[in-house]
Design a protein around this motif. Structure first.
Motif, PDB file in Angstrom:
ATOM      1  N   GLN A 118      11.244  -9.042  -1.818  1.00 51.44           N
ATOM      2  CA  GLN A 118       9.840  -9.232  -1.406  1.00 51.44           C
ATOM      3  C   GLN A 118       8.998  -8.099  -1.982  1.00 51.44           C
ATOM      4  O   GLN A 118       8.409  -7.305  -1.267  1.00 51.44           O
ATOM      5  CB  GLN A 118       9.719  -9.250   0.123  1.00 51.44           C
ATOM      6  N   GLN A 119       8.960  -8.036  -3.301  1.00 59.28           N
ATOM      7  CA  GLN A 119       8.274  -6.922  -3.959  1.00 59.28           C
ATOM      8  C   GLN A 119       6.820  -6.809  -3.550  1.00 59.28           C
ATOM      9  O   GLN A 119       6.237  -5.737  -3.543  1.00 59.28           O
ATOM     10  CB  GLN A 119       8.393  -7.064  -5.477  1.00 59.28           C
ATOM     11  N   ILE A 120       6.233  -7.935  -3.167  1.00 55.09           N
ATOM     12  CA  ILE A 120       4.826  -7.904  -2.786  1.00 55.09           C
ATOM     13  C   ILE A 120       4.608  -7.123  -1.511  1.00 55.09           C
ATOM     14  O   ILE A 120       3.489  -6.733  -1.188  1.00 55.09           O
ATOM     15  CB  ILE A 120       4.304  -9.333  -2.617  1.00 55.09           C
ATOM     16  N   SER A 121       5.693  -6.887  -0.775  1.00 59.94           N
ATOM     17  CA  SER A 121       5.569  -6.143   0.482  1.00 59.94           C
ATOM     18  C   SER A 121       5.193  -4.687   0.228  1.00 59.94           C
ATOM     19  O   SER A 121       4.881  -3.947   1.162  1.00 59.94           O
ATOM     20  CB  SER A 121       6.872  -6.219   1.285  1.00 59.94           C
ATOM     21  N   LEU A 122       5.218  -4.267  -1.034  1.00 58.90           N
ATOM     22  CA  LEU A 122       4.736  -2.921  -1.369  1.00 58.90           C
ATOM     23  C   LEU A 122       3.248  -2.775  -1.073  1.00 58.90           C
ATOM     24  O   LEU A 122       2.764  -1.678  -0.808  1.00 58.90           O
ATOM     25  CB  LEU A 122       4.992  -2.651  -2.861  1.00 58.90           C
ATOM     26  N   PHE A 123       2.533  -3.892  -1.084  1.00 58.26           N
ATOM     27  CA  PHE A 123       1.082  -3.860  -0.897  1.00 58.26           C
ATOM     28  C   PHE A 123       0.759  -3.908   0.594  1.00 58.26           C
ATOM     29  O   PHE A 123       0.445  -4.953   1.142  1.00 58.26           O
ATOM     30  CB  PHE A 123       0.438  -5.005  -1.675  1.00 58.26           C
ATOM     31  N   ARG A 124       0.842  -2.746   1.208  1.00 56.80           N
ATOM     32  CA  ARG A 124       0.638  -2.611   2.644  1.00 56.80           C
ATOM     33  C   ARG A 124      -0.752  -2.032   2.915  1.00 56.80           C
ATOM     34  O   ARG A 124      -1.395  -1.495   2.019  1.00 56.80           O
ATOM     35  CB  ARG A 124       1.714  -1.693   3.223  1.00 56.80           C
ATOM     36  N   PRO A 125      -1.184  -2.069   4.185  1.00 54.59           N
ATOM     37  CA  PRO A 125      -2.514  -1.530   4.513  1.00 54.59           C
ATOM     38  C   PRO A 125      -2.711  -0.088   4.064  1.00 54.59           C
ATOM     39  O   PRO A 125      -3.813   0.313   3.718  1.00 54.59           O
ATOM     40  CB  PRO A 125      -2.569  -1.647   6.036  1.00 54.59           C
ATOM     41  N   VAL A 126      -1.623   0.699   4.025  1.00 54.73           N
ATOM     42  CA  VAL A 126      -1.787   2.108   3.674  1.00 54.73           C
ATOM     43  C   VAL A 126      -2.240   2.292   2.234  1.00 54.73           C
ATOM     44  O   VAL A 126      -2.876   3.301   1.907  1.00 54.73           O
ATOM     45  CB  VAL A 126      -0.474   2.889   3.937  1.00 54.73           C
ATOM     46  N   VAL A 127      -1.967   1.321   1.348  1.00 58.02           N
ATOM     47  CA  VAL A 127      -2.427   1.487  -0.035  1.00 58.02           C
ATOM     48  C   VAL A 127      -3.836   0.965  -0.231  1.00 58.02           C
ATOM     49  O   VAL A 127      -4.444   1.205  -1.273  1.00 58.02           O
ATOM     50  CB  VAL A 127      -1.473   0.830  -1.067  1.00 58.02           C
ATOM     51  N   TYR A 128      -4.365   0.267   0.769  1.00 53.95           N
ATOM     52  CA  TYR A 128      -5.737  -0.221   0.686  1.00 53.95           C
ATOM     53  C   TYR A 128      -6.671   0.714   1.446  1.00 53.95           C
ATOM     54  O   TYR A 128      -7.083   1.740   0.933  1.00 53.95           O
ATOM     55  CB  TYR A 128      -5.803  -1.653   1.216  1.00 53.95           C
ATOM     56  N   ASP A 129      -7.000   0.358   2.682  1.00 56.01           N
ATOM     57  CA  ASP A 129      -7.904   1.221   3.450  1.00 56.01           C
ATOM     58  C   ASP A 129      -7.295   2.586   3.713  1.00 56.01           C
ATOM     59  O   ASP A 129      -8.005   3.589   3.803  1.00 56.01           O
ATOM     60  CB  ASP A 129      -8.283   0.536   4.761  1.00 56.01           C
TER      61      ASP A 129
END
Length: 563
Positions: A389-400
């Motif tokens: 689930q490589q997309i799981s790298l894109f978590r809230p901590v890398v955005y806001d």
């Protein structure tokens, strides 16, 4: 049998030689360039200069495409074997420098043994005849109602074509796509020719700037291509379902103004063209493919998405053309530089054009920051993605959570130095890659003091440091556990939907309109939150470079608030 062809004899001798060489080498094995988050992504020993991709599409988006991938590279060490990232396709033949080579698979690597070892500093020309299969999950080709598009982030480029599939090795691309004459094909860069032969048309496109494999885009479908001029005459071309051309025009015509706004923030647009690609597919995210950002059709036609929210997502993906595309992450742990900046400009656009306060959004993000760090690691030291689930790298901590770092930096050094730093960063690293260390060094230089301790706390610690200028702000895990916990202005604007597993980080983070998983962002109905990248199918959910801001409501309560 008498062999009368010199070329055939030479080919057989070369193949036999390669077989003998292979017999003396250890068993093929997958390699990598040492990225801790994707250990077997990328390959050592060469630097790719150009890719020439040739796809033949028969008109059925469930069947494999015939493909030829040509790679022009320069070796950085002597190579007895050459590894390429490739999976999900069948290889028919491989040539290296014009000679047949043997090949095998190991994990998700195509391991090639040339007839002769290739010395360091030598030009390397590899040709692979293969299929490219759009079936299955995991990224790469995405089926639409009328054809195909691509979504390769973070590591799915090699599900489409053999490559050195890591953003550290960028190259220029040429695309040649043959499709039924009734369909339209568009790819990254500018058109370089179109020829018809019988019932098919071959379309050629070329990129004028280096590009990471994760940013490659090819669209095949019943599409309309709309042209207009951007700032200083920049060619803007949008690709949309032909039947929706008039319906989508109110959104498409916004792009030139959004380009002008971004140029006011960080300087001249870095590429030869720009546009949006609106696909009739449910991807659950938006994606910043270079010069042609990918969006789901539903984002623009679903009535529950407020106009300011959709605008913000468009700006989020546009921002990535500077942060993530022109300046790519050197390692995937540098992802915070992409998503943090895209979220930052998304939030500021929402503030200037819709009164959604950046400060309120950052306060909401701060409140949830400790929880995000506990769940996914600090911004520059993220936990690896879940297996498969490589997309799981894109978590809230890398955005806001990462936009929060930029807010803290601006609080620490002041608005003017911060704005100067942003412009210099994209100027200095244009068409290349950048590391977190590069960003820290530039910030320290502009601030006139060492900011190492400041960044160590904000980027690598599990607990969120005190916010400069806001000693009253508090962070805790309780709020972070509930993405929709942030105060909401009322349910009227809300896209409201449940978040989807592994996609909680969409561009619309804490009060963000572009990525999932943002602080106080709710997932859009029926869609998972991807980090802020290509948003989730739910505008409110997080996305991986699929950005969707989270809950439009969480972004702004009455009054200014802000993937």
């Amino acid at each position: 049998m008498l062999l009368t062809s010199r070329r055939l004899r030479a080919a057989l001798l070369a193949a036999a030689s390669a077989t003998l060489v292979a017999a003396t080498l250890p068993a093929p094995q997958p390699l990598g360039i040492g990225d801790p988050l994707f250990p077997q992504l990328g390959n050592p020993g060469y630097d790719v200069l150009t890719y020439d991709l040739d796809f033949t599409y028969g008109g059925d988006n469930s069947k494999p495409l015939d493909a030829i991938t040509k790679i022009n590279a320069l070796t950085t060490q002597r190579l007895d074997r050459i590894n390429l990232d490739f999976t999900h396709g069948v290889v028919g033949s491989v040539d290296v420098n014009g000679e047949p080579a043997t090949f095998a698979t190991a994990g998700e690597d195509l391991v090639i043994t040339p007839a002769e070892a290739v010395d360091e500093g030598t030009r390397l020309r590899i040709t692979v005849h293969h299929t490219s299969d759009p079936a299955g999950k995991g990224g790469g080709w995405v089926a639409t109602t009328d054809g195909l598009v691509m979504a390769n982030q973070a590591d799915a480029g090699h599900r489409v074509f053999p490559s050195n599939d890591h953003p550290a090795d960028k190259a220029r691309f040429t695309f040649r796509i043959t499709a039924p004459e009734r369909l339209t094909v568009v790819a990254n860069g500018l058109p370089a020719g179109k020829t018809r032969k019988g019932a098919t048309t071959t379309w050629t496109y070329r990129s004028q700037h280096p590009m990471a494999t994760e940013l490659v885009q090819v669209s095949i479908g019943d599409s309309a291509v709309i042209h207009r001029a951007g700032p200083d005459g920049l060619p803007v071309r949008d690709v949309v379902p032909a039947a929706d051309k008039a319906k989508l025009e109110p959104w498409l015509k916004k792009t030139p103004e959004q380009l002008r706004w971004m140029e006011e923030q960080v300087g001249q647009y870095p590429f030869e063209t720009y546009g949006v690609l609106i696909a009739n597919a449910e991807t659950g995210f938006e994606l910043e493919t270079q010069t042609l950002s990918l969006f789901e059709r539903s984002l623009f036609v679903r009535p529950e998405y407020p106009e300011w929210y959709v605008d913000s997502i468009m700006v989020h993906e546009l921002s990535h053309q500077w942060f993530g595309d022109s300046v790519s992450p050197h390692r995937w742990s540098d992802l915070w530089l992409n998503e943090g900046h895209a979220t930052w400009y998304e939030a500021h656009y929402a503030q200037e054009h819709a009164g959604k306060s950046v400060e309120t959004r950052m306060k909401n993000a701060y409140r949830q920051s400790d929880g995000w760090r506990a769940a996914g690691g600090p911004p520059a030291a993220p936990e690896p993605p879940a297996a498969g689930q490589q997309i799981s790298l894109f978590r809230p901590v890398v955005y806001d959570g990462s936009a929060l770092v930029l807010y803290a930096l601006r609080q620490e050094i002041g608005k003017a130095p911060f704005q100067r730093m942003e412009r210099e960063f994209v100027r200095d690293h244009r068409d290349g890659t950048a590391t977190t260390a590069d960003f820290i060094a530039l910030a320290s230089d502009i601030a006139g003091r060492d900011l190492s301790a400041f960044f160590r706390a904000w980027l690598y610690e599990r607990k969120t440091p005190p916010m400069p200028g806001h000693p009253d702000w508090r962070s805790g895990t309780a709020a972070a556990e509930k993405p929709g916990a942030a105060e909401k202005p009322g349910a009227a604007d809300k896209p409201g939907a449940a978040e989807k597993p592994g996609k909680a980080d969409k561009p619309g983070g804490a009060g963000t309109a572009a990525e999932p998983g943002a602080a106080g962002t709710a997932a859009v109905p029926g869609k998972a939150d991807k980090s802020r990248k290509p948003g989730n199918a739910d505008p409110t959910r997080g996305t991986r470079h699929r950005h969707r801001p989270g809950n439009p409501d969480d972004v702004g309560n009455p009054g200014p608030k802000p993937e």
